[in-house]
Each structure stands twice: as structure tokens, then as C-alpha cells.
Enzyme design. Structure first.
Site, PDB file in Angstrom:
ATOM      1  N   GLN A  52      -3.652  -4.928 -16.608  1.00  0.00           N
ATOM      2  CA  GLN A  52      -4.801  -4.861 -15.707  1.00  0.00           C
ATOM      3  C   GLN A  52      -4.342  -4.569 -14.269  1.00  0.00           C
ATOM      4  O   GLN A  52      -5.126  -4.120 -13.442  1.00  0.00           O
ATOM      5  CB  GLN A  52      -5.568  -6.185 -15.779  1.00  0.00           C
ATOM      6  CG  GLN A  52      -6.817  -6.231 -14.940  1.00  0.00           C
ATOM      7  CD  GLN A  52      -7.702  -7.394 -15.343  1.00  0.00           C
ATOM      8  OE1 GLN A  52      -8.377  -7.337 -16.355  1.00  0.00           O
ATOM      9  NE2 GLN A  52      -7.686  -8.463 -14.561  1.00  0.00           N
ATOM     10  N   GLU A  94       1.523  10.665  12.197  1.00  0.00           N
ATOM     11  CA  GLU A  94       2.179   9.353  12.057  1.00  0.00           C
ATOM     12  C   GLU A  94       1.574   8.571  10.895  1.00  0.00           C
ATOM     13  O   GLU A  94       2.276   7.944  10.105  1.00  0.00           O
ATOM     14  CB  GLU A  94       2.038   8.535  13.346  1.00  0.00           C
ATOM     15  CG  GLU A  94       2.951   9.024  14.460  1.00  0.00           C
ATOM     16  CD  GLU A  94       2.662   8.355  15.800  1.00  0.00           C
ATOM     17  OE1 GLU A  94       3.581   8.256  16.602  1.00  0.00           O
ATOM     18  OE2 GLU A  94       1.511   7.933  16.046  1.00  0.00           O
ATOM     19  N   LYS A 151      -4.475  -0.748 -12.094  1.00  0.00           N
ATOM     20  CA  LYS A 151      -5.551   0.031 -11.465  1.00  0.00           C
ATOM     21  C   LYS A 151      -5.522   0.112  -9.946  1.00  0.00           C
ATOM     22  O   LYS A 151      -5.665   1.197  -9.373  1.00  0.00           O
ATOM     23  CB  LYS A 151      -6.901  -0.513 -11.913  1.00  0.00           C
ATOM     24  CG  LYS A 151      -7.193  -0.192 -13.352  1.00  0.00           C
ATOM     25  CD  LYS A 151      -8.456  -0.853 -13.829  1.00  0.00           C
ATOM     26  CE  LYS A 151      -8.384  -1.088 -15.313  1.00  0.00           C
ATOM     27  NZ  LYS A 151      -7.220  -1.913 -15.751  1.00  0.00           N
ATOM     28  N   ASN A 190      -9.479  -2.544 -25.276  1.00  0.00           N
ATOM     29  CA  ASN A 190      -8.155  -1.944 -25.071  1.00  0.00           C
ATOM     30  C   ASN A 190      -8.201  -0.415 -25.098  1.00  0.00           C
ATOM     31  O   ASN A 190      -7.585   0.233 -24.264  1.00  0.00           O
ATOM     32  CB  ASN A 190      -7.164  -2.457 -26.120  1.00  0.00           C
ATOM     33  CG  ASN A 190      -6.945  -3.957 -25.988  1.00  0.00           C
ATOM     34  OD1 ASN A 190      -7.398  -4.555 -25.011  1.00  0.00           O
ATOM     35  ND2 ASN A 190      -6.278  -4.562 -26.957  1.00  0.00           N
ATOM     36  N   TYR A 218      -1.304  -4.025 -26.047  1.00  0.00           N
ATOM     37  CA  TYR A 218      -1.899  -4.389 -24.768  1.00  0.00           C
ATOM     38  C   TYR A 218      -1.449  -5.770 -24.322  1.00  0.00           C
ATOM     39  O   TYR A 218      -1.342  -6.700 -25.118  1.00  0.00           O
ATOM     40  CB  TYR A 218      -3.440  -4.355 -24.871  1.00  0.00           C
ATOM     41  CG  TYR A 218      -4.118  -4.746 -23.578  1.00  0.00           C
ATOM     42  CD1 TYR A 218      -4.360  -3.802 -22.585  1.00  0.00           C
ATOM     43  CD2 TYR A 218      -4.492  -6.070 -23.331  1.00  0.00           C
ATOM     44  CE1 TYR A 218      -4.960  -4.158 -21.385  1.00  0.00           C
ATOM     45  CE2 TYR A 218      -5.093  -6.421 -22.128  1.00  0.00           C
ATOM     46  CZ  TYR A 218      -5.315  -5.466 -21.163  1.00  0.00           C
ATOM     47  OH  TYR A 218      -5.897  -5.817 -19.969  1.00  0.00           O
ATOM     48  N   SER A 266      -4.039   6.560  24.587  1.00  0.00           N
ATOM     49  CA  SER A 266      -3.526   5.196  24.635  1.00  0.00           C
ATOM     50  C   SER A 266      -4.542   4.346  25.390  1.00  0.00           C
ATOM     51  O   SER A 266      -5.229   4.841  26.281  1.00  0.00           O
ATOM     52  CB  SER A 266      -2.174   5.203  25.355  1.00  0.00           C
ATOM     53  OG  SER A 266      -1.957   3.963  25.994  1.00  0.00           O
ATOM     54  N   THR A 313      19.929  22.423  10.801  1.00  0.00           N
ATOM     55  CA  THR A 313      20.500  21.533   9.784  1.00  0.00           C
ATOM     56  C   THR A 313      21.030  20.339  10.583  1.00  0.00           C
ATOM     57  O   THR A 313      21.445  20.512  11.733  1.00  0.00           O
ATOM     58  CB  THR A 313      21.656  22.196   9.004  1.00  0.00           C
ATOM     59  OG1 THR A 313      22.687  22.535   9.923  1.00  0.00           O
ATOM     60  CG2 THR A 313      21.217  23.467   8.277  1.00  0.00           C
ATOM     61  N   HIS A 314      20.972  19.175  10.036  1.00  0.00           N
ATOM     62  CA  HIS A 314      21.355  17.943  10.751  1.00  0.00           C
ATOM     63  C   HIS A 314      20.564  17.770  12.054  1.00  0.00           C
ATOM     64  O   HIS A 314      21.053  17.172  13.000  1.00  0.00           O
ATOM     65  CB  HIS A 314      22.853  17.924  11.094  1.00  0.00           C
ATOM     66  CG  HIS A 314      23.742  18.290   9.946  1.00  0.00           C
ATOM     67  ND1 HIS A 314      24.253  17.359   9.067  1.00  0.00           N
ATOM     68  CD2 HIS A 314      24.195  19.501   9.526  1.00  0.00           C
ATOM     69  CE1 HIS A 314      24.990  17.981   8.161  1.00  0.00           C
ATOM     70  NE2 HIS A 314      24.960  19.282   8.405  1.00  0.00           N
ATOM     71  N   SER A 337     -11.343  -8.470 -13.273  1.00  0.00           N
ATOM     72  CA  SER A 337     -11.015  -7.193 -12.633  1.00  0.00           C
ATOM     73  C   SER A 337     -12.257  -6.506 -12.084  1.00  0.00           C
ATOM     74  O   SER A 337     -12.153  -5.464 -11.434  1.00  0.00           O
ATOM     75  CB  SER A 337     -10.290  -6.275 -13.623  1.00  0.00           C
ATOM     76  OG  SER A 337     -11.044  -6.119 -14.806  1.00  0.00           O
ATOM     77  N   ASN A 347      -1.369  11.039  21.675  1.00  0.00           N
ATOM     78  CA  ASN A 347      -0.438  10.613  20.622  1.00  0.00           C
ATOM     79  C   ASN A 347      -0.710  11.325  19.295  1.00  0.00           C
ATOM     80  O   ASN A 347      -1.865  11.546  18.941  1.00  0.00           O
ATOM     81  CB  ASN A 347      -0.561   9.102  20.401  1.00  0.00           C
ATOM     82  CG  ASN A 347      -0.108   8.324  21.626  1.00  0.00           C
ATOM     83  OD1 ASN A 347       0.796   8.747  22.345  1.00  0.00           O
ATOM     84  ND2 ASN A 347      -0.759   7.196  21.875  1.00  0.00           N
TER      85      ASN A 347
HETATM   86  N1  ARG Z   1     -10.033  -5.556 -17.667  1.00  0.00           N
HETATM   87  C1  ARG Z   1      -9.041  -5.246 -18.649  1.00  0.00           C
HETATM   88  C2  ARG Z   1      -7.998  -4.296 -18.048  1.00  0.00           C
HETATM   89  O1  ARG Z   1      -8.255  -3.790 -17.016  1.00  0.00           O
HETATM   90  C3  ARG Z   1      -9.714  -4.614 -19.823  1.00  0.00           C
HETATM   91  C4  ARG Z   1      -8.993  -4.751 -21.091  1.00  0.00           C
HETATM   92  C5  ARG Z   1      -9.066  -6.131 -21.578  1.00  0.00           C
HETATM   93  N2  ARG Z   1      -8.607  -6.270 -22.892  1.00  0.00           N
HETATM   94  C6  ARG Z   1      -8.291  -7.445 -23.388  1.00  0.00           C
HETATM   95  N3  ARG Z   1      -7.913  -7.501 -24.583  1.00  0.00           N
HETATM   96  N4  ARG Z   1      -8.366  -8.532 -22.675  1.00  0.00           N
HETATM   97  O2  ARG Z   1      -6.935  -4.085 -18.569  1.00  0.00           O
END
Ligand code: ARG
Length: 468
Positions: A323, A291, A326, A111, A318, A278, A156-157, A24, A286
Site C-alpha cells: 500500500q 532552482e 502509491k 489485490n 500481496y 527578494s 569540461t570540468h 489508504s 532570482n
Molecule cells: N488499499 C490496499 C492497497 O492499496 C488495497 C489492497 C488491499 N488488499 C488486501 N488484501 N488487504 O494496497
């Protein structure tokens, strides 16, 4: 092939494909400041509790500051072998300070670490978004005050319905943004509890103090239950939902701005800095900005549904699926921050074409309801009969190619003799608008009252329940 850095158990090296799926770091790098802040607080607590020495804490604290400087100056080289930001920071810390660095991960797990970092990120951005929302509300309120006498057909509408003023229309959006703001604030307060110290899922046998880290990080208190804390991501879903709702509001306004700037309307003019040309048609201007705001609503809704889907079948605690929480949040936050800044600028610069709006008010017999209301109030007719007579007046106006507000007393009396002197004045569009003086109505006096109420409310927003 690269070394398996986060495991004492896995002997063989990880496949490159596993890394591509598993790592990640490419996207969670942006959590570096939260990670370092959290680690400093954790190390401080470990030393306070006598779990690590004061010297180790000082080394860790100094080392983490250096890591932060290296990242911020661009000196830090993120290593391909690092799975995530937590491992990258800890590894570099240990390179800088040696063995003391290895003590940092005592009584915590990635975690609770990731739950903390991500929550800090969400909380910080919840505040940023809320701040921008307040700025927007101010802008809308000022604009509404300026435009509380500019009439346009309320619809309305998407059909002409009754005359309203532009200030009233803007105050409708300001009211939505007020609720959006309150949603962000209430999410902030609900989630302002510290996850750190929950360790992997069950707490820790070390004599930690979660109160100390919680205080240090500005939370209200430690979370109640560790199993819940490392498992749930509802705080992330809340910011996603709040952003989706906000963007839905912005999108509806954008749709109106797009329509109103079309030649069929020309009710408003967007400033040149919020419109583009354009590449082929030299005459074009535009409304790309509204938009795009409308279009970006799609991705934030996608991010919300995506995390709901990730979470729905996960057993406690967990799971690596989490992951996936994010990127959508990072994207929605970035989208919301940018959209709010652009919206604020666009509304400040917006030019209203009063004459076009007024001309549009002469189409669609906007004051027809006032005739029906008159017949009820003054002649004591049941509303359904009054409604029917008014329909006849509308037909007469249509035959004559006029708006109902242009009919003379004689015209109206030819339909029903109970219509008396004074009606013509009531059917004037401005009179019709200003007659709607009930609470929250469109009469200019009421709109100015709404403006004052919201101005006062804005001045009372002093931040949220935090310990910082
Ligand atoms: N990169 C992991 C996440 O974003 C961190 C947590 C990892 N924990 C684990 N037990 N593998 O969730």
C-alpha cells in the site's frame, strides 16, 4: 472506534490507531475514476460470461456512473469507516442499487483490483508525461534552430574548452528528452497488460474471461501469471525511474540556467515570469524556477528509492507493505507533469545574450586544439609534439594578455616555423566551431541537420501500442 468494514473474520472493532495506519482512502481517493472504470469492465465481463445477470450488470453500471458523478460534483461523502477507495465506491454502489451491488466483487479481490487501478493510473500518466515531453522537444528544437549560430564556450570540468553554439547545447538536452520519451513509451508498452481477474493470488474458479476485461480496458492482453501480477510493482518502479532520469536531466539544465543567469555570466536572461524578487533586497531577480526544478529532483529520487526498499524483501504474493507504493508515485507524477509544463514555458521565453557569450569565447584559448590539429594535418607532426608546441603558443598568448585566436602569424612562427599562412584564420573561434563537422558535431550545418532529424522524429510519434 470504528467498525471493521473489510472483514468477516475480525469480530472486534478496529482501534483508531490501526485505522490511521491502515487506511489508504486519504490518498488513494484520486484513483476513483480508474476504480470505477475497472469495476464497470469487470461487471460487463461477469454478465457476458453469465456469472451475473444482465440486469445486475446494468444496475451496477448505472450505479457506478452515479458514484462517479457524486465524486466529481463533490457530493460524495467519503466515510471515515472506509478503508480505501475500493471499499468506499463499492459501499456507495450498494447503497444506491441494493443487492446487485454486492455481486460486483464476484471473481475478484482487492489485490487484483488495486493492481488494475494503479496500473491504469500509471499508464495514463505515462502517456501524459510522454506528451509533454514531445512538446518540450519541439520547443527545444525550435530554440536550437534559432540559436545554431550563437557561440558560447563549451566546457569540461566547468572550464572553457572549445567553442560550440547554443543550438548545439540545446540539442544535447533535446536528445536526452528524446531518450526519456522513449523510456516512457517502452514502459507503457511493456506494462500494457491487464491484471484484473487474477483475484487474490491464484486465479478464480468462476468461468471468467480475462480477455474481455483486457479488451474493454484497452490493454494488449491479460497478464500471464496471476501470482506475479498481484505481487509485483515494477510498473510503478519504472515510472519512478523514468521520472528520476527525466528530472536528473532537467536538473542539470536548471543548474546551467542558474549559473548562466548569475552576474558572473549573464549569458541568458530568464523572463520575469520565471523569476522572483527578494523580500529584502529590492534589486534582486532570482532564478527560483530552475532552482525549484533542481530541488524537486531530490523528492522524486526519494520516491524511487523508497519503493525499491518497500519491495525488496516481500514474499509473494500481496503484502500490505505494498500500500506504500502509491503516495510516492502520485507525488513523482505530479512533480513531473508540473516541471515539464514550467520547463516548456521557461525555454520558450529564454533570452540569450549573444554579446556576453561571444565575449566569453575570447577567454580560455578555445581554439588551441585547432592549432595542434593543424600541425598534425599540415606539418605531419605526431600529436604529442603538436600538443607541446600549442602549449607554447598558449603561454605566449597569456604573456601578451591575448587569446590564442588573437596571435598574429609572426607570433605563431616565433614558436615554430612549421606554422604557415592560413593558421590565423583557423584559430578564429567561429572557424574552429564550424570545423567540427563530424557527425553529431557542433558545426552550425551539423546542428541544423540534428534539428531536422529530431523534427522528423517528432512528427513520426503517433502514440503507442494500445488497443484503444
Ligand atoms: N488499499 C490496499 C492497497 O492499496 C488495497 C489492497 C488491499 N488488499 C488486501 N488484501 N488487504 O494496497
Amino acid at each position: 472506534m470504528s467498525k471493521n468494514i473489510a472483514s468477516a473474520r475480525i469480530a472486534t472493532q478496529s482501534s483508531e490507531l490501526l485505522k490511521a495506519l491502515n487506511d489508504s482512502l486519504p490518498f488513494d481517493k484520486i484513483l476513483y475514476a480508474e476504480d470505477i472504470r475497472g469495476s464497470k469492465a469487470h461487471a460487463y465481463m461477469l454478465a457476458e460470461q453469465g456469472i451475473i445477470s444482465q440486469e445486475d450488470f446494468e444496475a451496477i453500471d448505472r450505479g457506478l456512473s452515479q458514484v462517479q458523478e457524486e465524486i466529481e460534483s463533490g457530493e460524495f461523502s467519503f466515510d471515515d469507516g472506509d478503508e480505501d477507495i475500493h471499499m468506499a465506491v463499492e459501499k456507495r454502489l450498494t447503497q444506491i442499487i441494493g443487492d446487485s451491488g454486492k455481486r460486483l466483487h464476484t471473481a475478484r479481490s482487492r489485490n487484483d483490483q488495486v493492481a488494475l487501478d494503479f496500473r491504469l493510473f500509471v499508464q495514463k500518466n505515462t502517456q501524459e508525461i510522454a506528451k509533454l515531453l514531445l512538446e518540450n522537444i519541439n520547443t527545444f528544437v525550435d530554440k536550437a534552430q534559432e540559436n545554431a549560430h550563437i557561440m558560447l564556450p563549451g566546457m569540461t570540468h566547468l572550464q572553457h574548452a572549445q567553442p560550440i553554439n547554443f543550438g548545439y547545447h540545446l540539442m544535447a538536452y533535446a536528445s536526452m528528452f528524446k531518450r526519456d520519451y522513449e523510456r516512457f513509451v517502452s514502459s507503457f508498452e511493456r506494462n500494457n497488460y491487464s491484471p484484473i481477474g487474477c483475484a487474490a493470488l491464484a486465479g478464480t474458479p468462476h468461468p471468467i474471461s480475462r480477455q474481455i476485461t483486457s479488451d474493454k480496458l484497452g490493454f494488449i492482453a491479460p497478464t500471464l501469471n496471476c501470482l506475479d501480477t498481484v505481487s509485483d510493482r515494477d510498473f510503478a518502479l519504472e515510472i519512478l525511474f523514468n521520472i528520476s532520469t527525466l528530472m536528473m536531466h532537467i536538473s542539470r539544465l536548471s543548474e546551467e540556467l542558474i549559473l548562466w543567469s548569475a552576474s558572473e555570466f549573464r549569458w541568458i536572461t530568464l523572463s520575469d515570469r520565471h523569476a522572483t524578487g527578494s523580500s529584502i533586497m529590492p534589486q534582486k531577480k532570482n532564478p527560483d524556477i530552475p532552482e525549484l526544478l533542481r530541488g524537486k529532483t531530490g523528492r522524486v529520487n526519494g520516491n524511487l528509492i523508497s519503493l525499491f526498499t518497500v519491495m525488496k524483501g516481500l514474499p509473494l504474493a500481496y503484502n500490505k507493505d505494498m500500500q506504500e507504493d502509491k503516495e510516492g508515485v502520485f507525488d513523482s507524477v505530479k512533480t513531473a507533469l508540473l516541471s515539464l509544463q514550467v520547463l516548456n514555458e521557461m525555454i520558450s521565453d529564454l533570452k540569450v545574450n549573444e554579446a556576453k557569450m561571444a565575449a566569453a569565447c575570447m577567454e580560455g584559448h578555445l581554439s588551441a586544439t585547432d592549432l595542434a590539429d593543424y600541425l598534425v594535418k599540415e606539418a605531419g607532426l605526431p600529436f604529442r609534439d603538436a600538443y607541446h608546441i600549442t602549449g607554447n603558443a598558449v603561454n605566449l598568448a597569456e604573456e601578451k594578455g591575448l587569446d590564442i585566436s588573437q596571435l598574429t602569424l609572426e607570433d605563431l612562427q616565433s614558436i615554430d616555423t612549421r606554422i604557415q599562412e592560413g593558421v590565423v584564420a583557423l584559430l578564429d573561434n567561429r572557424a574552429s566551431m564550424n570545423a567540427r563537422e563530424s557527425e553529431g558535431g557542433t558545426a552550425t550545418t551539423r546542428v541544423l541537420e540534428q534539428v531536422e532529424t529530431l523534427k522528423l522524429w517528432v512528427s513520426q510519434q503517433k502514440g503507442y501500442r494500445t488497443k484503444q
